[in-house]
Each structure stands twice: as C-alpha cells, then as structure tokens.
Design an enzyme around this catalytic site. Structure first.
Site, PDB file in Angstrom:
ATOM      1  N   GLY A  10      26.417  51.328 -20.168  1.00  0.00           N
ATOM      2  CA  GLY A  10      25.123  50.645 -20.124  1.00  0.00           C
ATOM      3  C   GLY A  10      25.265  49.171 -20.446  1.00  0.00           C
ATOM      4  N   GLY A  12      22.621  46.900 -20.435  1.00  0.00           N
ATOM      5  CA  GLY A  12      21.362  46.257 -20.802  1.00  0.00           C
ATOM      6  C   GLY A  12      21.485  45.599 -22.170  1.00  0.00           C
ATOM      7  N   ALA A  14      20.943  46.649 -25.198  1.00  0.00           N
ATOM      8  CA  ALA A  14      21.551  47.430 -26.288  1.00  0.00           C
ATOM      9  C   ALA A  14      23.067  47.490 -26.131  1.00  0.00           C
ATOM     10  CB  ALA A  14      20.956  48.834 -26.322  1.00  0.00           C
ATOM     11  N   GLY A  15      23.538  47.813 -24.922  1.00  0.00           N
ATOM     12  CA  GLY A  15      24.979  47.930 -24.692  1.00  0.00           C
ATOM     13  C   GLY A  15      25.684  46.592 -24.898  1.00  0.00           C
ATOM     14  N   PHE A 118       0.179  40.704 -29.531  1.00  0.00           N
ATOM     15  CA  PHE A 118       0.549  41.868 -28.726  1.00  0.00           C
ATOM     16  C   PHE A 118      -0.191  43.090 -29.255  1.00  0.00           C
ATOM     17  CE2 PHE A 118       3.794  43.075 -25.563  1.00  0.00           C
ATOM     18  CZ  PHE A 118       4.000  41.844 -24.960  1.00  0.00           C
ATOM     19  N   GLN A 231       5.686  57.100 -22.592  1.00  0.00           N
ATOM     20  CA  GLN A 231       4.680  56.035 -22.673  1.00  0.00           C
ATOM     21  C   GLN A 231       4.150  55.631 -21.301  1.00  0.00           C
ATOM     22  OE1 GLN A 231       5.458  51.780 -24.232  1.00  0.00           O
ATOM     23  NE2 GLN A 231       3.951  52.677 -25.613  1.00  0.00           N
ATOM     24  N   HIS A 233       2.098  52.697 -19.626  1.00  0.00           N
ATOM     25  CA  HIS A 233       1.623  51.332 -19.863  1.00  0.00           C
ATOM     26  C   HIS A 233       0.270  51.196 -19.168  1.00  0.00           C
ATOM     27  CE1 HIS A 233       1.381  46.995 -19.922  1.00  0.00           C
ATOM     28  NE2 HIS A 233       2.480  46.916 -20.638  1.00  0.00           N
ATOM     29  N   LEU A 243       4.752  46.489 -13.202  1.00  0.00           N
ATOM     30  CA  LEU A 243       4.115  46.117 -14.462  1.00  0.00           C
ATOM     31  C   LEU A 243       3.436  44.754 -14.440  1.00  0.00           C
ATOM     32  CD1 LEU A 243       4.016  47.160 -17.454  1.00  0.00           C
ATOM     33  CD2 LEU A 243       5.735  45.441 -17.903  1.00  0.00           C
ATOM     34  N   GLU A 246       1.857  43.232 -21.079  1.00  0.00           N
ATOM     35  CA  GLU A 246       0.811  43.188 -22.087  1.00  0.00           C
ATOM     36  C   GLU A 246       0.558  41.751 -22.545  1.00  0.00           C
ATOM     37  OE1 GLU A 246       1.011  46.602 -24.721  1.00  0.00           O
ATOM     38  OE2 GLU A 246       0.817  45.185 -26.372  1.00  0.00           O
ATOM     39  N   ARG A 277      -0.901  51.106 -26.708  1.00  0.00           N
ATOM     40  CA  ARG A 277      -0.868  51.520 -25.296  1.00  0.00           C
ATOM     41  C   ARG A 277      -1.398  52.923 -25.054  1.00  0.00           C
ATOM     42  NH1 ARG A 277       4.962  48.734 -23.955  1.00  0.00           N
ATOM     43  NH2 ARG A 277       4.100  46.620 -23.939  1.00  0.00           N
ATOM     44  N   HIS A 348       6.211  54.030 -18.289  1.00  0.00           N
ATOM     45  CA  HIS A 348       6.839  52.790 -18.706  1.00  0.00           C
ATOM     46  C   HIS A 348       8.036  52.978 -19.634  1.00  0.00           C
ATOM     47  CE1 HIS A 348       7.062  48.550 -19.510  1.00  0.00           C
ATOM     48  NE2 HIS A 348       6.850  48.702 -20.807  1.00  0.00           N
ATOM     49  N   GLU A 378      16.949  52.196 -25.397  1.00  0.00           N
ATOM     50  CA  GLU A 378      15.912  53.136 -24.954  1.00  0.00           C
ATOM     51  C   GLU A 378      16.458  54.557 -24.807  1.00  0.00           C
ATOM     52  OE1 GLU A 378      13.437  51.628 -21.833  1.00  0.00           O
ATOM     53  OE2 GLU A 378      12.497  53.584 -21.492  1.00  0.00           O
ATOM     54  N   ARG A 389       5.188  53.736 -28.833  1.00  0.00           N
ATOM     55  CA  ARG A 389       5.831  52.461 -29.150  1.00  0.00           C
ATOM     56  C   ARG A 389       4.840  51.310 -29.033  1.00  0.00           C
ATOM     57  NH1 ARG A 389       8.220  48.183 -26.115  1.00  0.00           N
ATOM     58  NH2 ARG A 389       8.124  49.201 -24.080  1.00  0.00           N
ATOM     59  N   SER A 394      10.592  47.121 -28.349  1.00  0.00           N
ATOM     60  CA  SER A 394      11.756  47.753 -27.724  1.00  0.00           C
ATOM     61  C   SER A 394      12.912  46.782 -27.575  1.00  0.00           C
ATOM     62  CB  SER A 394      11.382  48.323 -26.365  1.00  0.00           C
ATOM     63  OG  SER A 394      12.556  48.715 -25.708  1.00  0.00           O
TER      64      SER A 394
HETATM   65  C1  LIG Z   1       8.995  45.950 -16.432  1.00  0.00           C
HETATM   66  C2  LIG Z   1       9.316  46.131 -17.875  1.00  0.00           C
HETATM   67  C3  LIG Z   1       8.925  45.178 -18.808  1.00  0.00           C
HETATM   68  C4  LIG Z   1       9.235  45.356 -20.160  1.00  0.00           C
HETATM   69  N1  LIG Z   1       8.846  44.397 -21.050  1.00  0.00           N
HETATM   70  C5  LIG Z   1       9.182  44.536 -22.358  1.00  0.00           C
HETATM   71  C6  LIG Z   1       8.849  43.528 -23.300  1.00  0.00           C
HETATM   72  O1  LIG Z   1       8.294  42.472 -22.963  1.00  0.00           O
HETATM   73  N2  LIG Z   1       9.181  43.723 -24.598  1.00  0.00           N
HETATM   74  C7  LIG Z   1       9.821  44.855 -25.024  1.00  0.00           C
HETATM   75  O2  LIG Z   1      10.110  44.968 -26.213  1.00  0.00           O
HETATM   76  N3  LIG Z   1      10.156  45.822 -24.138  1.00  0.00           N
HETATM   77  C8  LIG Z   1       9.861  45.684 -22.826  1.00  0.00           C
HETATM   78  N4  LIG Z   1      10.217  46.667 -21.940  1.00  0.00           N
HETATM   79  C9  LIG Z   1      11.070  47.775 -22.397  1.00  0.00           C
HETATM   80  C10 LIG Z   1      12.511  47.266 -22.535  1.00  0.00           C
HETATM   81  O3  LIG Z   1      12.754  46.299 -21.556  1.00  0.00           O
HETATM   82  C11 LIG Z   1      13.530  48.370 -22.376  1.00  0.00           C
HETATM   83  O4  LIG Z   1      13.212  49.459 -23.170  1.00  0.00           O
HETATM   84  C12 LIG Z   1      14.932  47.866 -22.768  1.00  0.00           C
HETATM   85  O5  LIG Z   1      15.231  46.668 -22.095  1.00  0.00           O
HETATM   86  C13 LIG Z   1      15.990  48.912 -22.479  1.00  0.00           C
HETATM   87  O6  LIG Z   1      17.260  48.342 -22.658  1.00  0.00           O
HETATM   88  P1  LIG Z   1      18.553  49.252 -22.710  1.00  0.00           P
HETATM   89  O7  LIG Z   1      19.670  48.340 -23.045  1.00  0.00           O
HETATM   90  O8  LIG Z   1      18.316  50.412 -23.576  1.00  0.00           O
HETATM   91  O9  LIG Z   1      18.714  49.823 -21.223  1.00  0.00           O
HETATM   92  P2  LIG Z   1      18.604  49.160 -19.769  1.00  0.00           P
HETATM   93  O10 LIG Z   1      18.349  47.711 -19.806  1.00  0.00           O
HETATM   94  O11 LIG Z   1      17.670  50.014 -19.000  1.00  0.00           O
HETATM   95  O12 LIG Z   1      20.073  49.344 -19.209  1.00  0.00           O
HETATM   96  C14 LIG Z   1      20.621  50.603 -18.885  1.00  0.00           C
HETATM   97  C15 LIG Z   1      22.046  50.402 -18.423  1.00  0.00           C
HETATM   98  O13 LIG Z   1      22.695  51.660 -18.270  1.00  0.00           O
HETATM   99  C16 LIG Z   1      23.409  51.700 -17.069  1.00  0.00           C
HETATM  100  N5  LIG Z   1      23.521  53.099 -16.652  1.00  0.00           N
HETATM  101  C17 LIG Z   1      22.557  54.052 -16.640  1.00  0.00           C
HETATM  102  N6  LIG Z   1      23.065  55.214 -16.170  1.00  0.00           N
HETATM  103  C18 LIG Z   1      24.376  54.990 -15.896  1.00  0.00           C
HETATM  104  C19 LIG Z   1      25.436  55.786 -15.366  1.00  0.00           C
HETATM  105  N7  LIG Z   1      25.258  57.062 -15.009  1.00  0.00           N
HETATM  106  N8  LIG Z   1      26.642  55.207 -15.190  1.00  0.00           N
HETATM  107  C20 LIG Z   1      26.853  53.911 -15.512  1.00  0.00           C
HETATM  108  N9  LIG Z   1      25.880  53.113 -16.006  1.00  0.00           N
HETATM  109  C21 LIG Z   1      24.665  53.651 -16.194  1.00  0.00           C
HETATM  110  C22 LIG Z   1      22.589  50.817 -16.135  1.00  0.00           C
HETATM  111  O14 LIG Z   1      23.371  50.367 -15.051  1.00  0.00           O
HETATM  112  C23 LIG Z   1      22.189  49.694 -17.084  1.00  0.00           C
HETATM  113  O15 LIG Z   1      23.223  48.747 -17.172  1.00  0.00           O
HETATM  114  C24 LIG Z   1       9.915  46.510 -20.585  1.00  0.00           C
HETATM  115  C25 LIG Z   1      10.302  47.457 -19.659  1.00  0.00           C
HETATM  116  C26 LIG Z   1       9.994  47.295 -18.326  1.00  0.00           C
HETATM  117  C27 LIG Z   1      10.398  48.379 -17.369  1.00  0.00           C
END
Ligand SMILES: Cc1cc2nc3c(=O)[nH]c(=O)nc-3n(C[C@H](O)[C@H](O)[C@H](O)COP(=O)(O)OP(=O)(O)OC[C@H]3O[C@@H](n4cnc5c(N)ncnc54)[C@H](O)[C@@H]3O)c2cc1C
Length: 575
Positions: A10, A12, A14-15, A118, A231, A233, A243, A246, A277, A348, A378, A389, A394
C-alpha cells in the site's frame, strides 16, 4: 525468492508514512513498498478537505482533550479511548513534521497554517491545502520515499498474505505488466491497503478500493473488526457519487430540500450542516423518503437534495474550495456560484478493518497478536473511529498511526530472522488459481456479476437496515458467490491483463461484503453508521463491544472484544 526486511503493501498515506519512519529510525533496514497502482495514484491523493490537529491557530481555546472528546462522541462511544488519546495528542506534532518535509498547507494572513470547521468538531481545527490536501501530502511523502532509499514495486498486485503457525512470513505478488508471479519473504509484513468502497454501487472511492488487504487477511485466518460500520458521506454528487468535500459545508454551504428549507434544523439544530456524517446522511435519506427530495427537473419527490453555495460568493468558492467547483462543473456542467448542486449520500469510508493494537501490530483474536504482521490506515482498525468517523480524522490517523507503526516495526524487527518459506508450493498454487480463472468456460461476465453484487449490497446493507433485508441480502450474496465459478475472461494474455485483476478484485469484494452483512446482522442495535429500523436504540448493555469476524469457507464465526474506555463515560449522543 525476493527478500526484504520489511514489505509494506500500500502506497497511500499510511504505507508511505510508515516506510519513511522505519528508514528514519534505522537507515540500514531494507524496506520495500508494493502497490497495485503507482503510489501517487493511491486513493489518499483524492482526499480533499483536510486533516484535524489542535494547532490553535484559529480557535486558541482548542485542546487535544476537546478533539478527543469530539472523536469519541462522534464514534458513538465505540472508539478505543486509549487509541483516540494518542491520535489527538500527537496530531499537532505530525502536522508540523509534514510541513518540515515540504507539505504546503494553506495559510492565514500572518503565515501560520490555516484551519477550518468540519463536521462534529467543536473548534476550527482542520488544516488543509485548499481542497487538495491528500494530493499535497502524498506527493511530498512519495518524494521522501525515494530520497530515503525505499524500494518501490509499483503496479504489482499482491494476491496472498503468507501466514503459517500464527506468523506472517511474506506475500505472493503478481506483476501486472507481464504476469510474473513472485514470492517475497520478509521479517515483517505490513498492510496499508486502504478501503473497500467498491463493495457498493455508488461510492466516492477510486476503482482500486476493493478491500484486497481485508480479504487476504480473512483468507489467512486473521479476524476483521467492526466491519458493519460503513460510512456514507452525505454529499456525493448525484448521480455519479463523486465526493463533494465536507469542506464545502465547513466553509458555509447549506443543505436544502424541495421546499427550500435548511432541513438540518430538524435533525441537529446546534450543528446544522456540520453535524457528523451518520446523522446528516440519515437526515438526507429521511427527507428523500418523505417526498422532500428533488427531481432533475426541479420538482419535489425526487432522489436528491441540494448543496447550496450561492450565498458564499465567487471569491470564497474559488479560493477555498476550487476543486469542488471544478468537479461539479466538469461532471454535471453546474456553475456552483449560481446554481445549487444535486447530492445524496455515497459510500465513503470503512470504520472497521484489520484489528491492531496501538503499535499497529495485528491481533489474532480477542487476546493474542500475530507475529510479524502490522497494519495501519483505512485498512486497519485501531479503533479511533468506532461506529462513525469524523471528517479530517482519517488523514490524521494515517499519519499518526503510520508513523507509530513504522517506529514499532523498526524496534520489533531487531530480534527477527528471515522466515523459511516453501517458495515453489506458493508459486504453484497461485499459478493454478490464475490458470483456473483464465480457463473457466462459463458464461457470466465479470462486470455483470460485480454490478449485481454491488446492487445487492446497496439495497440490503445501506443507510437503514433490518434483519429481514440483510438476511435476504446474505442469501442473494451466497448465490452470487457461486456464480463466480462461471465467469469468463476475454483476455487470455499475459501483458497488462487488467481483466484478470478485476476478477481477483471481485473475489475480494465478495468476501468483504459477506463479512459486512454477517457482522451487521448480529449487531442488534443502532450505533453510529449502523442504523437498524428493527433495533432503533443504542444498546450499551449488550453491544458496547467490537465485533471480530473470523472467515472460513464454511462460514463466518463472530467473537467480541471489549471497548477501551479511559476518560469519557458513554452518554446519549445529541447535537
Ligand atoms: C474522495 C475522498 C476524499 C477524502 N477526503 C478526506 C479528507 O479530506 N480528510 C480525511 O481525513 N480523509 C479523507 N478521506 C479518507 C482518506 O483519504 C482515506 O481514508 C485515506 O487516504 C486512506 O489512506 P490509506 O493509506 O489507508 O490507503 P489508500 O490511500 O487507499 O492506499 C491504498 C494502497 O494500497 C494499494 N493496494 C490495495 N490493494 C492492493 C493489492 N492487492 N496489491 C498491491 N497494492 C494494493 C493501493 O495501490 C494503494 O497504494 C477521503 C476519501 C475519499 C475517497
């Protein structure tokens, strides 16, 4: 066989944040990060509104304790309060740390980081970069990964988590470009695979949010926590579900029904449009059910309500929430300076996930831990969000717990050796799984089955739920699962076979859906986002506890975990 000290799945927030922390703590560790997309295309990049932290730049009387209380109340008292305390105490520090890494936050006139209102937050504490906050943070983190020597495997799809005798040993992954299958062994495996919005037919999430990490964990015998809490939204654009942050309401937009009323006055008079929400989404659905929704021709009785920005004026809209204006213009042809935007709730966020302790180590059940396995973001459930949440918590969770998990891994790994893995047997079984899918001679198309599945989940496990509805959904889902063996693939190739990836993702979606429905059926109360019309009250006597769902092909077993309550005794939740 590939080998690394740590393999993180991952890319994103967190990773990436975890990978950086490991390298910062011990630059000699060999850290690899794999993602099925390029890391900067992770869903985090789409985060709009911001990240909460009590910097006190706007509301000087704000405190981390107030942030903690808002979060616990927002969670309908299901959040673990020790985890919330860490989240809110460390918030200001992680924001400053991000700024030092190069993240460009929006500013107040005096140069300090700006903060906005918020939903569910009692003070203006959400830091932001206009309405492209995720973009600003993720790009900087990915730049820093390269600088710190983290090995990247982008566009590799991880297919299996290897767990043997309560110990995570590595993963099996598939290179999308040429279908190469590889086993990676590692001293520590970390999942940061994001959410599962694609379980539903209308979602704000990207196409890659298919819950793979949750499904792989479930298949490996790892329990999943609180999966019933999905959740919605309040403001997904109608009909696309994309989206509108908010932040738009944080900056002052109204929600209005067919009569032109700001109906939130009935549901949350003290917070109006900035209620949490779950409450706002239910209010919108209730308005629509009562015939006060709006049709595309403007008449009453339709499927959406309006998000109205007109009183805010062009200058504020274009400086604070330019991306939202652009999205409405691009997707619906609406100029939000002059016209209201049709919206309705959209799926969401996943409150539940892989259960972890406050160091990010994965739980094997109510008591034990899994050796060598960590998770954050997440995909994980540490539980800071409980049953609902709050917005902007997040991104904060990803950074606070990404950092903590990284630091914990760097400590933990010092006593670990590389595990032994029978590489050939994993390659063989994975190859067989792929061959079976490629050679299936069924008649069902992936797209059609996925659509039926998503419709099933949307109809049977949405904003309002009942026993009968969910049971019917589960029966339907079991039939749909059987059809999986009859799907066929047009693409038999080995180069960029995205149809094969879609088939694998559909398998993840269906397992996650089954766990959501089963967990939801067994929670016979209404709490946060889980709202039952047959059990309308919160029931602390019987359900102030986390669900732990253990998957096996024979069925799902449920167990429960107590909630950590430190400061705030559960009370009725009113706004
Ligand atoms: C449109 C939108 C707006 C948002 N706005 C906000 C905000 O303003 N404030 C807030 O706090 N939160 C917000 N959120 C929520 C927040 O963005 C997410 O919860 C958070 O970014 C998740 O991050 P993550 O690092 O957990 O995962 P993600 O960013 O979802 O990354 C997941 C990663 O895992 C990888 N992956 C998944 N499965 C596999 C697999 N099988 N093999 C290899 N790789 C894989 C993907 O390629 C990706 O790199 C929003 C969410 C959305 C959808």
């Amino acid at each position: 066989m590939l080998e690394h000290d740590v393999i993180i799945v991952g890319g994103g927030l967190a990773g990436c944040r975890a990978a950086l922390e490991i390298k910062r703590t011990d630059p000699n560790l060999d850290v690899a990060l794999v993602a099925k997309t390029h890391p900067i295309r992770s869903h985090s990049v789409a985060a709009q509104g911001g990240m909460a932290a009590t910097l006190k730049n706007v509301d000087v009387e704000d405190t981390w304790e107030a942030h903690a209380f808002d979060t616990v109340k927002g969670s309908d008292y299901l959040a673990d309060q020790d985890a919330v305390e860490i989240l809110t105490r460390e918030a200001a520090d992680v924001v400053i740390d991000l700024e030092h890494m190069g993240v460009l936050f929006s500013r107040l006139p005096d140069g300090r980081i700006a903060q906005r209102a918020f939903g569910g937050h009692s003070n203006r504490r959400t830091c932001y970069a206009a309405d492209k906050t995720g973009h600003a943070i993720l790009h900087e983190l990915v730049n820093n990964l390269k600088r710190n020597g983290v090995r990247l495997y982008d566009e590799w799809y991880v297919m299996q988590l290897i767990v043997e005798q309560g110990q995570a040993k590595g993963v099996v992954m598939f290179r999308i470009r040429d279908s190469k299958v590889q086993v990676v062994r590692a001293k520590v495996v970390m999942f940061a695979t994001g959410g599962y919005g694609r379980v539903y037919n209308t979602t704000s999430n990207d196409y890659a949010s298919t819950g793979d990490g949750l499904a792989m964990s479930a298949f490996a015998g790892v329990p999943l926590e609180d999966m019933e809490f999905v959740q919605f939204h309040p403001t997904g654009m109608y009909p696309v579900g994309v989206l509108l942050s908010e932040a738009v309401r944080g900056e002052g937009a109204y929600l209005i029904n067919a009569n032109g009323d700001r109906f939130m006055a009935t549901y949350a008079p003290s917070r109006m449009e900035l209620a949490p929400r779950d409450i706002t989404s239910r209010a919108i659905v209730r308005e629509i059910r009562a015939g006060r929704g709006i049709h595309p021709d403007g008449s009453a009785g339709g499927p959406f309500i309006y998000l109205d920005l007109r009183h805010m004026g062009r200058e504020k809209i274009m400086s604070r929430i330019p991306f939202c204006w652009e999205e409405a213009h691009r997707l619906l042809g609406i100029d939000a300076v002059h016209e209201p935007i049709p919206v309705r709730p959209t799926v969401h966020y996943s409150m539940g996930g892989i259960p972890v302790n406050t160091d990010g180590q994965v739980r094997s059940g109510p008591d034990g831990l899994i050796e060598g396995f960590f998770a954050a973001g997440e995909a994980a459930c540490v539980s800071v969000h409980g049953a609902n949440r709050l917005g902007s918590n997040s991104l904060l969770e990803c950074i606070v717990y990404g950092r903590r998990t990284g630091a914990a891994i760097a400590r933990y790994i010092q006593d670990r050796k590389l595990p032994d893995i029978n590489e050939q047997s994993y390659i063989r079984s994975t190859q067989e799984q792929i061959n079976t899918l490629m050679n299936q001679s069924g008649t069902i198309r992936i797209g059609a089955l996925r659509q039926n599945f998503q419709d099933c989940m949307t109809q049977h496990c949405g904003v309002f739920r009942t026993e009968e509805l969910m049971q019917e959904g589960l029966n339907q889902l079991k039939q749909l699962q059987q059809q999986y063996e009859q799907i066929y693939l047009d693409d038999k190739g080995t180069t960029w076979n995205t149809e094969l990836i879609e088939a694998l993702e559909l398998r993840s979606l269906m397992v996650v859906g089954e766990i959501i429905l089963t967990s939801a059926l067994n929670r016979k109360e209404s709490r946060g986002a889980h709202c039952r019309e047959d059990y309308t009250e919160r029931d602390d006597t019987n359900f102030l506890k986390h669900t732990m769902a253990f998957y096996s092909p024979a069925g799902i077993d449920l167990n429960y975990l107590p909630v950590a309550i430190t400061r705030f005794e559960p009370k009725e939740r009113k706004y």
